[in-house]
Design a protein around this motif. Structure first.
Motif, PDB file in Angstrom:
ATOM      1  N   CYS A   1     -30.465  24.168 -31.919  1.00  0.00           N
ATOM      2  CA  CYS A   1     -29.058  23.781 -31.791  1.00  0.00           C
ATOM      3  C   CYS A   1     -28.165  25.016 -31.825  1.00  0.00           C
ATOM      4  N   ALA A   2     -28.442  25.941 -32.738  1.00  0.00           N
ATOM      5  CA  ALA A   2     -27.651  27.173 -32.828  1.00  0.00           C
ATOM      6  C   ALA A   2     -27.783  27.995 -31.548  1.00  0.00           C
ATOM      7  N   TYR A   3     -28.990  28.089 -31.010  1.00  0.00           N
ATOM      8  CA  TYR A   3     -29.202  28.826 -29.764  1.00  0.00           C
ATOM      9  C   TYR A   3     -28.452  28.161 -28.606  1.00  0.00           C
ATOM     10  N   PHE A   4     -28.489  26.845 -28.566  1.00  0.00           N
ATOM     11  CA  PHE A   4     -27.801  26.116 -27.500  1.00  0.00           C
ATOM     12  C   PHE A   4     -26.289  26.297 -27.617  1.00  0.00           C
ATOM     13  N   GLU A   5     -25.764  26.222 -28.836  1.00  0.00           N
ATOM     14  CA  GLU A   5     -24.333  26.471 -29.047  1.00  0.00           C
ATOM     15  C   GLU A   5     -23.958  27.855 -28.545  1.00  0.00           C
ATOM     16  N   ASP A   6     -24.799  28.849 -28.834  1.00  0.00           N
ATOM     17  CA  ASP A   6     -24.567  30.211 -28.387  1.00  0.00           C
ATOM     18  C   ASP A   6     -24.527  30.278 -26.859  1.00  0.00           C
TER      19      ASP A   6
ATOM     20  N   GLU B   1     -44.484  19.623 -44.731  1.00  0.00           N
ATOM     21  CA  GLU B   1     -44.429  20.787 -43.841  1.00  0.00           C
ATOM     22  C   GLU B   1     -43.858  20.403 -42.477  1.00  0.00           C
ATOM     23  N   GLU B   2     -44.263  19.238 -41.956  1.00  0.00           N
ATOM     24  CA  GLU B   2     -43.754  18.780 -40.661  1.00  0.00           C
ATOM     25  C   GLU B   2     -42.248  18.530 -40.735  1.00  0.00           C
ATOM     26  N   ARG B   3     -41.803  17.917 -41.840  1.00  0.00           N
ATOM     27  CA  ARG B   3     -40.367  17.654 -42.001  1.00  0.00           C
ATOM     28  C   ARG B   3     -39.582  18.954 -42.061  1.00  0.00           C
ATOM     29  N   ALA B   4     -40.056  19.888 -42.844  1.00  0.00           N
ATOM     30  CA  ALA B   4     -39.360  21.170 -42.987  1.00  0.00           C
ATOM     31  C   ALA B   4     -39.311  21.899 -41.641  1.00  0.00           C
ATOM     32  N   LEU B   5     -40.411  21.885 -40.926  1.00  0.00           N
ATOM     33  CA  LEU B   5     -40.466  22.555 -39.630  1.00  0.00           C
ATOM     34  C   LEU B   5     -39.542  21.869 -38.625  1.00  0.00           C
ATOM     35  N   MET B   6     -39.525  20.544 -38.637  1.00  0.00           N
ATOM     36  CA  MET B   6     -38.669  19.792 -37.726  1.00  0.00           C
ATOM     37  C   MET B   6     -37.200  20.144 -37.958  1.00  0.00           C
ATOM     38  N   VAL B   7     -36.792  20.182 -39.219  1.00  0.00           N
ATOM     39  CA  VAL B   7     -35.404  20.516 -39.547  1.00  0.00           C
ATOM     40  C   VAL B   7     -35.103  21.947 -39.140  1.00  0.00           C
ATOM     41  N   GLU B   8     -35.968  22.842 -39.515  1.00  0.00           N
ATOM     42  CA  GLU B   8     -35.746  24.261 -39.215  1.00  0.00           C
ATOM     43  C   GLU B   8     -35.641  24.504 -37.708  1.00  0.00           C
ATOM     44  N   LEU B   9     -36.565  23.964 -36.940  1.00  0.00           N
ATOM     45  CA  LEU B   9     -36.561  24.182 -35.504  1.00  0.00           C
ATOM     46  C   LEU B   9     -35.396  23.462 -34.819  1.00  0.00           C
ATOM     47  N   GLY B  10     -35.056  22.267 -35.293  1.00  0.00           N
ATOM     48  CA  GLY B  10     -33.911  21.553 -34.730  1.00  0.00           C
ATOM     49  C   GLY B  10     -32.618  22.324 -34.930  1.00  0.00           C
ATOM     50  N   GLU B  11     -32.421  22.851 -36.131  1.00  0.00           N
ATOM     51  CA  GLU B  11     -31.220  23.640 -36.414  1.00  0.00           C
ATOM     52  C   GLU B  11     -31.205  24.929 -35.603  1.00  0.00           C
ATOM     53  N   LYS B  12     -32.357  25.557 -35.479  1.00  0.00           N
ATOM     54  CA  LYS B  12     -32.464  26.809 -34.733  1.00  0.00           C
ATOM     55  C   LYS B  12     -32.148  26.591 -33.254  1.00  0.00           C
TER      56      LYS B  12
ATOM     57  N   ASN C   1     -37.586  20.156 -22.547  1.00  0.00           N
ATOM     58  CA  ASN C   1     -36.173  19.861 -22.733  1.00  0.00           C
ATOM     59  C   ASN C   1     -35.888  18.399 -22.424  1.00  0.00           C
ATOM     60  N   PHE C   2     -36.462  17.900 -21.328  1.00  0.00           N
ATOM     61  CA  PHE C   2     -36.258  16.502 -20.952  1.00  0.00           C
ATOM     62  C   PHE C   2     -36.795  15.567 -22.032  1.00  0.00           C
ATOM     63  N   ARG C   3     -37.969  15.880 -22.562  1.00  0.00           N
ATOM     64  CA  ARG C   3     -38.546  15.048 -23.623  1.00  0.00           C
ATOM     65  C   ARG C   3     -37.678  15.078 -24.873  1.00  0.00           C
ATOM     66  N   LEU C   4     -37.147  16.251 -25.222  1.00  0.00           N
ATOM     67  CA  LEU C   4     -36.259  16.347 -26.385  1.00  0.00           C
ATOM     68  C   LEU C   4     -34.996  15.520 -26.175  1.00  0.00           C
ATOM     69  N   LEU C   5     -34.433  15.586 -24.979  1.00  0.00           N
ATOM     70  CA  LEU C   5     -33.232  14.798 -24.679  1.00  0.00           C
ATOM     71  C   LEU C   5     -33.525  13.307 -24.752  1.00  0.00           C
ATOM     72  N   GLN C   6     -34.669  12.902 -24.213  1.00  0.00           N
ATOM     73  CA  GLN C   6     -35.047  11.489 -24.274  1.00  0.00           C
ATOM     74  C   GLN C   6     -35.238  11.037 -25.720  1.00  0.00           C
ATOM     75  N   THR C   7     -35.863  11.872 -26.515  1.00  0.00           N
ATOM     76  CA  THR C   7     -36.098  11.529 -27.927  1.00  0.00           C
ATOM     77  C   THR C   7     -34.775  11.391 -28.669  1.00  0.00           C
ATOM     78  N   ALA C   8     -33.850  12.320 -28.436  1.00  0.00           N
ATOM     79  CA  ALA C   8     -32.533  12.237 -29.077  1.00  0.00           C
ATOM     80  C   ALA C   8     -31.811  10.962 -28.653  1.00  0.00           C
ATOM     81  N   LYS C   9     -31.904  10.626 -27.382  1.00  0.00           N
ATOM     82  CA  LYS C   9     -31.259   9.405 -26.877  1.00  0.00           C
ATOM     83  C   LYS C   9     -31.889   8.165 -27.509  1.00  0.00           C
ATOM     84  N   ARG C  10     -33.213   8.151 -27.608  1.00  0.00           N
ATOM     85  CA  ARG C  10     -33.899   7.013 -28.234  1.00  0.00           C
ATOM     86  C   ARG C  10     -33.469   6.860 -29.688  1.00  0.00           C
TER      87      ARG C  10
END
Length: 154
Positions: A137-142, A124-135, A9-18
């Motif tokens: 985000c939806a879980y976090f919103e929930d 495949e990496e792009r599709a997976l990145m989008v799919e997992l990012g959206e997923k 989670n920390f790495r994801l937050l850092q990546t989003a901030k970067r």
């Protein structure tokens, strides 16, 4: 909590901030605020009519921020507002010819850099990145909705 989940989670937050910092650096280097850059970016290829309210929702900005930014872009001659039928205060936001030229000059290189960076990943990496990012985000919103409802009920 599982330490690996905390670390991830920390790495994801850092990546989003970067990533956000790169957009900020680019916007500032072109004399734009972050909201102005994001609004112009959205208006370059609109998917139908876009209102100030739509922009506030899309970019998670307060309506006042969008209104202030739009007024500045109108003064520069980049954006125009047009009254929409049926709405007392609903106006569409669109680029003027001057705004289109400005976006081609300033934002097209940014979009091309985004696309080049994505093309360095496999399809495949792009599709997976989008799919997992959206997923995620939806879980976090929930999770946030559950927490805010619990707080309201307490």
């Amino acid at each position: 909590m599982d330490q690996s989940v905390k670390t991830q989670n920390f790495r994801l937050l850092q990546t989003a901030k970067r990533l956000n910092e790169q957009y900020h650096i680019y916007a500032v280097s072109r004399g734009l605020s972050d909201p102005a850059a994001n609004i112009l970016y959205t208006l370059m290829e609109p998917d139908g009519v876009i209102t100030q309210n739509d922009l506030a929702i899309m970019w998670c900005y307060p309506k006042q921020t969008v209104n202030f930014t739009i007024q500045g872009l109108v003064k520069k001659g980049y954006v125009q507002l047009e009254q929409l039928p049926g709405g007392r205060n609903r106006k569409s936001v669109s680029l003027t010819a001057k705004g289109q030229a400005y976006c081609r000059e300033v934002l097209t290189p940014l979009i091309e850099a985004e696309e080049r960076s994505l093309l360095r990943l496999s399809e495949e990496e792009r599709a997976l990145m989008v799919e997992l990012g959206e997923k995620q985000c939806a879980y976090f919103e929930d999770e946030i909705q559950k927490m805010t409802k619990e707080k309201e009920q307490a």
